[in-house]
Write an enzyme that holds these catalytic residues in place. Structure first.
Site, PDB file in Angstrom:
ATOM      1  N   GLU A 144       0.838  -1.208   0.000  1.00  0.00           N
ATOM      2  CA  GLU A 144       0.000   0.000   0.000  1.00  0.00           C
ATOM      3  C   GLU A 144       0.868   1.252   0.000  1.00  0.00           C
ATOM      4  O   GLU A 144       0.723   2.150   0.824  1.00  0.00           O
ATOM      5  CB  GLU A 144      -0.988   0.006   1.176  1.00  0.00           C
TER       6      GLU A 144
ATOM      7  N   ASP B 249       1.486  -8.524   3.002  1.00  0.00           N
ATOM      8  CA  ASP B 249       0.188  -8.517   3.668  1.00  0.00           C
ATOM      9  C   ASP B 249      -0.631  -9.579   2.938  1.00  0.00           C
ATOM     10  O   ASP B 249      -1.106  -9.373   1.827  1.00  0.00           O
ATOM     11  CB  ASP B 249      -0.456  -7.141   3.557  1.00  0.00           C
TER      12      ASP B 249
ATOM     13  N   ASN C 137      -3.425 -10.937   4.041  1.00  0.00           N
ATOM     14  CA  ASN C 137      -4.851 -10.871   4.372  1.00  0.00           C
ATOM     15  C   ASN C 137      -5.403 -12.240   4.771  1.00  0.00           C
ATOM     16  O   ASN C 137      -6.530 -12.606   4.427  1.00  0.00           O
ATOM     17  CB  ASN C 137      -5.647 -10.302   3.190  1.00  0.00           C
TER      18      ASN C 137
END
Length: 612
Positions: A346, A497, A499
């Site tokens: 991100e 990440d 998730n």
């Protein structure tokens, strides 16, 4: 933006506020974003490569004419100089006309005699040693060889013409500056210059009572260089940055200064990441050791909006959610880890370009946008320790149906149209970088990803990691063959990440190397249920930071989603830096907060190659 030099291709010139001559003591009116100290005896011509635009800038000061102004024009290289000279003359005459009228308080305008009338102004180009005007040629012809010896005469002033001198087009300081955090220029746009060859100085002052900085303002010099580490003594002061652009030949252009719009504010103290820095005070000295960071920075794209403020992060103070505030925290945090490798998720494209690339000066950065999105994943590697051999980018959605290496798995799932459509529409990206350790010659294959987030998509994420590992294995084997090395001389580190919580299939596949066809994740969405798929992968992987309770902590969701997986038959784990405590994460209800710049926390681990 008031006062900024605007490059305009109109035939009409723009007249600008007076620029003072002193290179390092220029002052700035409070609303101007930046001001350039143009020398009084120079005219600057700038023609960027492969463009038709020619920018002309000079300062004309004549006491007899009661005129002191800086002028900026944008012309065409194909234009005849006669036309440009006429435009310059017209603009000087306009300024003279304005100066010929002096207004006094409560009185009507009165004529003030000048030493010369406007229509007597002479504007011409000449070559040094020649009395002949240069007319009838284009700028392209005029400047074909060089500008050496070229003069511009305006009335009784002769200007040396300088072509493509180091120049600053634009510079800003952040809207938020916190004491105790690094500050640096934003959007520093240079022409014919480079950051490393430019000179910069920082000053500070308290804004005068009338709110206007002028030549009487007492600016105290703070530091040199483009990055300034602020301190508590800067609180309530405005900062001024003075930059002289330079090039590798040692030529310096005119100085430009910029004053912060707001004063320096007290920064947050006792941030949990500062406690974590106690474990990473120095870079690793062992040539076989590697410090790795994985960190989701929370892209501004997902934090700047009503939904983020009202639904996702309503507990976070509005100012602390702004990227200009948050980036100061995560940049200081990243710098304090003294890492060798940083896998970031991100990452806003603008943050990569204007912030991370220029502040992480010991690193080389590789940015991989996530499809057409304004954010993506980035790898930063310490330049003194690693050499980039090759970087691979895999946009999963675009490639899983076409790459031959994926054909066996793709053929099993493609018959489920809803499943195939959903996974192919995802912008999920894998960044895979082959680095060679300069001191030892060993190789590190670094993978970085950010998997699909949706709650009903465990099956999608498991397939995504399955395809990713197929690709990683393919490249791994290819490298061993092409480089003629053994498996002991190359190690895999897989960050991101994901998730995915530890109970799901991704952690099982990574650490146990196998997920069977009956695993629960395959049915996370009944209409898209995955049938008759089992996944295997050949790497012996472990999680460097284990399975902490939280790597993501918000009021809507909190769990372990981020991992640094490493090949345990190649690396030993030296340390994993302790994560923030639940008390720290919940101090301001959840994160992000005034002390945490993201809804995720950074993972930090030290690894070392095993002895051969």
């Amino acid at each position: 933006m008031i006062g900024k030099f605007i490059h305009c291709c109109s035939l009409h010139s723009l007249v600008y506020q007076q620029l003072r001559a002193s290179a390092l003591s220029t002052s700035l009116r409070s609303l101007r974003p930046h001001s350039t100290a143009v020398a009084m005896d120079k005219v600057y011509l700038r023609n960027a490569q492969n463009t038709e635009e020619l920018h002309i800038t000079f300062r004309y000061a004549n006491q007899g004419l009661k005129l002191d102004r800086s002028f900026n024009f944008c012309r065409r290289m194909s234009e005849r100089v006669d036309e440009a000279l006429l435009r310059i003359r017209n603009n000087v005459e306009k300024e003279l006309t304005k100066k010929s009228k002096k207004k006094s308080k409560g009185a009507a305008a009165a004529e003030t005699p000048l030493a010369i009338t406007p229509n007597e102004i002479v504007v011409e180009f000449r070559r040094e040693g020649s009395e002949e005007q240069i007319l009838g040629v284009t700028f392209e012809e005029l400047l074909k060889n060089s500008a050496d010896g070229l003069k511009l005469r305006i009335h009784d002033t002769n200007f040396d013409v300088l072509l493509n001198q180091p120049w600053i087009d634009s510079v800003q300081l952040p809207s938020s500056i916190l004491a105790g955090f690094p500050v640096y220029p934003l959007k520093l746009e240079l022409e014919f210059a480079s950051r490393e060859h430019s000179r910069a100085e920082w000053y500070r002052a308290v804004k005068p009572a009338n709110g206007i900085f002028n030549e009487k303002t007492n600016w105290k010099r703070c530091a040199e260089g483009l990055i300034y580490q602020t301190s508590s003594s800067d609180v309530d002061h405005h900062l001024k940055l003075v930059i002289r652009p330079g090039n590798e030949q040692g030529i310096l252009g005119p100085a430009t200064e910029c004053i912060s719009k707001l004063s320096v504010l007290p920064g947050p103290t006792d941030c949990p990441f500062e406690q974590r820095h106690q474990y990473t005070k120095q870079p690793l000295s062992d040539p076989n050791a590697i410090r790795v960071v994985s960190y989701n920075l929370l892209a501004d794209l997902y934090a700047d909006g009503d939904y983020a403020r009202k639904t996702l992060f309503p507990y976070c103070e509005a100012n602390a959610l702004k990227i200009d505030y948050r980036k100061q925290l995560f940049i200081k945090e990243l710098l304090g880890y003294n890492a060798d490798l940083m896998c970031l998720q991100e990452v806003d494209l603008k943050i990569f370009e204007h912030d991370l690339k220029h502040v992480l000066t010991s690193f080389t950065g590789i940015m991989t946008p996530k499809g057409t999105c304004a954010e993506g994943i980035a790898l930063f590697y310490r330049s003194t320790r690693f050499e980039l051999v090759k970087n691979y980018v895999l946009h999963l959605g675009d490639n899983i149906s076409t790459l031959p290496v994926f054909t066996p798995l793709w053929n099993i799932i493609k018959s489920n149209e809803q499943l195939a459509k959903r996974i192919c529409e995802r912008s999920t990206t894998l960044q895979l970088s082959l680095l060679q350790v300069k001191e030892t010659g060993r190789y590190v294959l670094v993978a970085n990803t950010h998997l699909y987030f949706h709650p009903d998509a465990d099956h999608i994420r498991l397939l995504q990691i399955g395809f990713s590992l197929i690709f990683v294995e393919h490249i791994y084997k290819q490298v061993i063959k092409e480089r003629n090395i053994t498996s002991q001389n190359i190690g895999l580190i897989f960050c991101g990440d994901f998730n995915s919580v530890p109970e799901c299939g991704i952690y099982k596949l990574m650490t146990e190397q196998f997920v069977g066809k009956d695993f629960v994740d395959w049915s996370s969405n009944e209409e898209q249920a995955v049938k008759d798929v089992e996944l295997r992968q050949p790497f012996l992987m472990s999680s460097a930071c284990g399975t902490p309770p939280y790597t993501n902590y918000t009021t809507l969701f909190a769990a372990c989603l981020d991992y640094i997986f490493y090949q345990r038959d190649c690396f030993d784990l030296l340390q994993s830096v302790p994560l923030p405590t639940l008390e720290q994460l919940s101090e301001n209800e959840a994160i992000p907060s005034i002390k945490f710049p993201s809804d995720h926390v950074a993972l930090v681990a030290d690894l070392a190659f095993k002895s051969c």
